[in-house]
Design a protein around this motif. Structure first.
Motif, PDB file in Angstrom:
ATOM      1  N   GLY A 146     -44.208 -13.440 -18.187  1.00 37.46           N
ATOM      2  CA  GLY A 146     -45.132 -13.145 -19.271  1.00 37.46           C
ATOM      3  C   GLY A 146     -45.971 -11.899 -19.054  1.00 37.46           C
ATOM      4  N   GLY A 147     -45.576 -11.043 -18.124  1.00 39.07           N
ATOM      5  CA  GLY A 147     -46.287  -9.792 -17.945  1.00 39.07           C
ATOM      6  C   GLY A 147     -47.060  -9.671 -16.660  1.00 39.07           C
ATOM      7  N   GLY A 148     -47.123 -10.726 -15.877  1.00 41.16           N
ATOM      8  CA  GLY A 148     -47.795 -10.641 -14.594  1.00 41.16           C
ATOM      9  C   GLY A 148     -49.178 -11.249 -14.600  1.00 41.16           C
ATOM     10  N   ARG A 149     -49.770 -11.266 -13.407  1.00 39.10           N
ATOM     11  CA  ARG A 149     -51.118 -11.796 -13.235  1.00 39.10           C
ATOM     12  C   ARG A 149     -51.972 -10.715 -12.578  1.00 39.10           C
ATOM     13  NH1 ARG A 149     -51.555 -16.744  -9.857  1.00 39.10           N
ATOM     14  NH2 ARG A 149     -50.356 -15.471  -8.434  1.00 39.10           N
ATOM     15  N   ALA A 150     -53.177 -10.586 -13.045  1.00 37.90           N
ATOM     16  CA  ALA A 150     -54.110  -9.605 -12.479  1.00 37.90           C
ATOM     17  C   ALA A 150     -55.210 -10.347 -11.742  1.00 37.90           C
ATOM     18  CB  ALA A 150     -54.709  -8.747 -13.581  1.00 37.90           C
ATOM     19  N   TRP A 151     -55.604  -9.785 -10.604  1.00 38.87           N
ATOM     20  CA  TRP A 151     -56.767 -10.326  -9.908  1.00 38.87           C
ATOM     21  C   TRP A 151     -57.957  -9.501 -10.358  1.00 38.87           C
ATOM     22  CZ3 TRP A 151     -58.624 -14.443  -8.056  1.00 38.87           C
ATOM     23  CH2 TRP A 151     -59.732 -14.444  -7.225  1.00 38.87           C
ATOM     24  N   THR A 152     -58.901 -10.132 -11.002  1.00 39.89           N
ATOM     25  CA  THR A 152     -60.068  -9.441 -11.552  1.00 39.89           C
ATOM     26  C   THR A 152     -61.337 -10.013 -10.924  1.00 39.89           C
ATOM     27  OG1 THR A 152     -60.521 -10.960 -13.379  1.00 39.89           O
ATOM     28  CG2 THR A 152     -58.836  -9.268 -13.756  1.00 39.89           C
ATOM     29  N   THR A 153     -62.458  -9.454 -11.250  1.00 43.57           N
ATOM     30  CA  THR A 153     -63.725  -9.985 -10.753  1.00 43.57           C
ATOM     31  C   THR A 153     -63.993 -11.375 -11.307  1.00 43.57           C
ATOM     32  OG1 THR A 153     -64.905  -8.856 -12.521  1.00 43.57           O
ATOM     33  CG2 THR A 153     -64.759  -7.717 -10.404  1.00 43.57           C
ATOM     34  N   GLU A 154     -63.257 -11.763 -12.353  1.00 45.45           N
ATOM     35  CA  GLU A 154     -63.388 -13.099 -12.953  1.00 45.45           C
ATOM     36  C   GLU A 154     -62.343 -14.070 -12.420  1.00 45.45           C
ATOM     37  OE1 GLU A 154     -62.803 -12.038 -16.988  1.00 45.45           O
ATOM     38  OE2 GLU A 154     -64.731 -11.047 -17.170  1.00 45.45           O
ATOM     39  N   GLY A 155     -61.492 -13.618 -11.500  1.00 45.96           N
ATOM     40  CA  GLY A 155     -60.421 -14.458 -10.973  1.00 45.96           C
ATOM     41  C   GLY A 155     -59.072 -14.036 -11.531  1.00 45.96           C
ATOM     42  N   TRP A 156     -58.062 -14.901 -11.358  1.00 51.81           N
ATOM     43  CA  TRP A 156     -56.718 -14.592 -11.853  1.00 51.81           C
ATOM     44  C   TRP A 156     -56.703 -14.595 -13.376  1.00 51.81           C
ATOM     45  CZ3 TRP A 156     -53.335 -12.449  -8.908  1.00 51.81           C
ATOM     46  CH2 TRP A 156     -53.295 -12.726  -7.545  1.00 51.81           C
ATOM     47  N   GLN A 157     -56.096 -13.584 -13.943  1.00 57.13           N
ATOM     48  CA  GLN A 157     -55.945 -13.480 -15.387  1.00 57.13           C
ATOM     49  C   GLN A 157     -54.461 -13.350 -15.690  1.00 57.13           C
ATOM     50  OE1 GLN A 157     -58.768 -13.311 -17.615  1.00 57.13           O
ATOM     51  NE2 GLN A 157     -59.826 -13.937 -15.750  1.00 57.13           N
ATOM     52  N   GLU A 158     -53.944 -14.205 -16.548  1.00 58.95           N
ATOM     53  CA  GLU A 158     -52.521 -14.192 -16.907  1.00 58.95           C
ATOM     54  C   GLU A 158     -52.232 -13.083 -17.905  1.00 58.95           C
ATOM     55  OE1 GLU A 158     -50.239 -16.102 -15.449  1.00 58.95           O
ATOM     56  OE2 GLU A 158     -51.776 -17.109 -14.269  1.00 58.95           O
ATOM     57  N   SER A 159     -50.985 -12.685 -17.947  1.00 60.83           N
ATOM     58  CA  SER A 159     -50.484 -11.701 -18.888  1.00 60.83           C
ATOM     59  C   SER A 159     -51.359 -10.452 -18.938  1.00 60.83           C
ATOM     60  CB  SER A 159     -50.345 -12.287 -20.295  1.00 60.83           C
ATOM     61  OG  SER A 159     -49.693 -11.346 -21.125  1.00 60.83           O
ATOM     62  N   ILE A 160     -51.141  -9.601 -17.955  1.00 61.02           N
ATOM     63  CA  ILE A 160     -51.982  -8.412 -17.816  1.00 61.02           C
ATOM     64  C   ILE A 160     -51.973  -7.530 -19.050  1.00 61.02           C
ATOM     65  CG2 ILE A 160     -51.883  -8.383 -15.316  1.00 61.02           C
ATOM     66  CD1 ILE A 160     -49.737  -6.207 -15.533  1.00 61.02           C
ATOM     67  N   SER A 161     -50.928  -7.639 -19.863  1.00 58.43           N
ATOM     68  CA  SER A 161     -50.874  -6.809 -21.067  1.00 58.43           C
ATOM     69  C   SER A 161     -51.938  -7.201 -22.082  1.00 58.43           C
ATOM     70  CB  SER A 161     -49.487  -6.889 -21.695  1.00 58.43           C
ATOM     71  OG  SER A 161     -49.211  -8.228 -22.082  1.00 58.43           O
ATOM     72  N   ALA A 162     -52.490  -8.411 -21.958  1.00 61.40           N
ATOM     73  CA  ALA A 162     -53.495  -8.874 -22.920  1.00 61.40           C
ATOM     74  C   ALA A 162     -54.929  -8.603 -22.465  1.00 61.40           C
ATOM     75  CB  ALA A 162     -53.316 -10.380 -23.157  1.00 61.40           C
ATOM     76  N   LEU A 163     -55.108  -8.088 -21.264  1.00 61.48           N
ATOM     77  CA  LEU A 163     -56.460  -7.867 -20.759  1.00 61.48           C
ATOM     78  C   LEU A 163     -57.056  -6.580 -21.291  1.00 61.48           C
ATOM     79  CD1 LEU A 163     -56.007  -8.859 -17.021  1.00 61.48           C
ATOM     80  CD2 LEU A 163     -57.278 -10.109 -18.760  1.00 61.48           C
ATOM     81  N   SER A 164     -58.357  -6.591 -21.484  1.00 64.27           N
ATOM     82  CA  SER A 164     -59.034  -5.355 -21.876  1.00 64.27           C
ATOM     83  C   SER A 164     -59.041  -4.405 -20.681  1.00 64.27           C
ATOM     84  CB  SER A 164     -60.457  -5.652 -22.333  1.00 64.27           C
ATOM     85  OG  SER A 164     -61.209  -6.175 -21.255  1.00 64.27           O
ATOM     86  N   VAL A 165     -59.156  -3.140 -20.946  1.00 61.59           N
ATOM     87  CA  VAL A 165     -59.086  -2.120 -19.906  1.00 61.59           C
ATOM     88  C   VAL A 165     -60.160  -2.327 -18.854  1.00 61.59           C
ATOM     89  CG1 VAL A 165     -59.327   0.355 -19.479  1.00 61.59           C
ATOM     90  CG2 VAL A 165     -57.964  -0.433 -21.396  1.00 61.59           C
ATOM     91  N   ASP A 166     -61.391  -2.635 -19.288  1.00 56.65           N
ATOM     92  CA  ASP A 166     -62.471  -2.785 -18.306  1.00 56.65           C
ATOM     93  C   ASP A 166     -62.305  -4.023 -17.436  1.00 56.65           C
ATOM     94  OD1 ASP A 166     -63.009  -4.320 -20.593  1.00 56.65           O
ATOM     95  OD2 ASP A 166     -65.164  -4.319 -20.211  1.00 56.65           O
ATOM     96  N   ARG A 167     -61.660  -5.064 -17.941  1.00 54.28           N
ATOM     97  CA  ARG A 167     -61.398  -6.249 -17.116  1.00 54.28           C
ATOM     98  C   ARG A 167     -60.234  -6.011 -16.172  1.00 54.28           C
ATOM     99  NH1 ARG A 167     -60.578 -10.913 -20.985  1.00 54.28           N
ATOM    100  NH2 ARG A 167     -60.244 -12.120 -19.089  1.00 54.28           N
ATOM    101  N   LEU A 168     -59.227  -5.260 -16.602  1.00 54.45           N
ATOM    102  CA  LEU A 168     -58.039  -5.025 -15.776  1.00 54.45           C
ATOM    103  C   LEU A 168     -58.326  -4.028 -14.659  1.00 54.45           C
ATOM    104  CD1 LEU A 168     -55.038  -5.539 -15.298  1.00 54.45           C
ATOM    105  CD2 LEU A 168     -54.549  -3.737 -16.950  1.00 54.45           C
ATOM    106  N   PHE A 169     -58.925  -2.902 -14.988  1.00 54.08           N
ATOM    107  CA  PHE A 169     -59.198  -1.848 -14.000  1.00 54.08           C
ATOM    108  C   PHE A 169     -60.607  -2.038 -13.441  1.00 54.08           C
ATOM    109  CE2 PHE A 169     -55.866  -0.099 -16.689  1.00 54.08           C
ATOM    110  CZ  PHE A 169     -54.966   0.352 -15.736  1.00 54.08           C
ATOM    111  N   CYS A 170     -60.800  -3.109 -12.686  1.00 53.74           N
ATOM    112  CA  CYS A 170     -62.150  -3.505 -12.275  1.00 53.74           C
ATOM    113  C   CYS A 170     -62.496  -3.150 -10.839  1.00 53.74           C
ATOM    114  CB  CYS A 170     -62.324  -4.999 -12.475  1.00 53.74           C
ATOM    115  SG  CYS A 170     -61.178  -6.005 -11.520  1.00 53.74           S
ATOM    116  N   TRP A 171     -61.555  -2.614 -10.044  1.00 52.41           N
ATOM    117  CA  TRP A 171     -61.827  -2.323  -8.640  1.00 52.41           C
ATOM    118  C   TRP A 171     -62.128  -0.844  -8.454  1.00 52.41           C
ATOM    119  CZ3 TRP A 171     -62.947  -6.750  -6.948  1.00 52.41           C
ATOM    120  CH2 TRP A 171     -62.252  -7.881  -7.390  1.00 52.41           C
ATOM    121  N   PRO A 172     -63.081  -0.511  -7.594  1.00 50.72           N
ATOM    122  CA  PRO A 172     -63.513   0.886  -7.456  1.00 50.72           C
ATOM    123  C   PRO A 172     -62.534   1.789  -6.710  1.00 50.72           C
ATOM    124  CG  PRO A 172     -64.724  -0.493  -5.922  1.00 50.72           C
ATOM    125  CD  PRO A 172     -63.906  -1.407  -6.785  1.00 50.72           C
ATOM    126  N   ASN A 173     -61.674   1.192  -5.875  1.00 52.99           N
ATOM    127  CA  ASN A 173     -60.724   1.989  -5.092  1.00 52.99           C
ATOM    128  C   ASN A 173     -59.586   1.086  -4.637  1.00 52.99           C
ATOM    129  OD1 ASN A 173     -61.550   0.684  -2.550  1.00 52.99           O
ATOM    130  ND2 ASN A 173     -63.435   1.858  -2.851  1.00 52.99           N
TER     131      ASN A 173
END
Length: 120
Positions: A76-103
């Motif tokens: 379904g597009g993968g899982r992203a690890w965000t500051t809010e925890g695991w988020q399913e289907s990375i294609s559905a995440l907003s840019v600020d939630r997906l790109f949340c790490w500084p480096n």
């Protein structure tokens, strides 16, 4: 790089010259690697301790920010690890939630910790 081992008994002027030369080569290699890393937009990092999971780190488009996304492949597009925890289907995440790490180093540390926590 020679990889030669030096001891107090083998340190001569020639050995010191060789060490200085080797050090100069290593510094040049490091500078080249740092220049390549500065331009990197994506890393694929295997995590063998987690059953062969591959981490995908992606830099946000510099036109829109400087954040990094940390994801793993999944249905379904993968899982992203965000500051809010695991988020399913990375294609559905907003840019600020997906790109949340500084480096990338922070992203790798955070996602490795998350993966090890899910194993226990």
């Amino acid at each position: 790089m020679t990889g030669r081992q030096y001891t107090a008994d083998t340190i001569t002027d020639d050995a010191l010259d060789a060490l200085h030369s080797e050090l100069a080569e290593l510094r040049a290699e490091l500078a080249h690697a740092e220049a390549l890393a500065a331009d990197a937009t994506e890393y694929h990092i295997p995590v063998p301790e987690n059953g062969g999971t591959e981490l995908l780190l992606r830099r946000q488009s510099l036109a829109h920010g400087t954040g990094w996304a940390a994801t793993v492949r999944a249905r379904g597009g993968g899982r992203a690890w965000t500051t809010e925890g695991w988020q399913e289907s990375i294609s559905a995440l907003s840019v600020d939630r997906l790109f949340c790490w500084p480096n990338p180093a922070t992203a790798v540390a955070e996602i490795r910790q998350a993966l090890s926590a899910t194993e226990q």
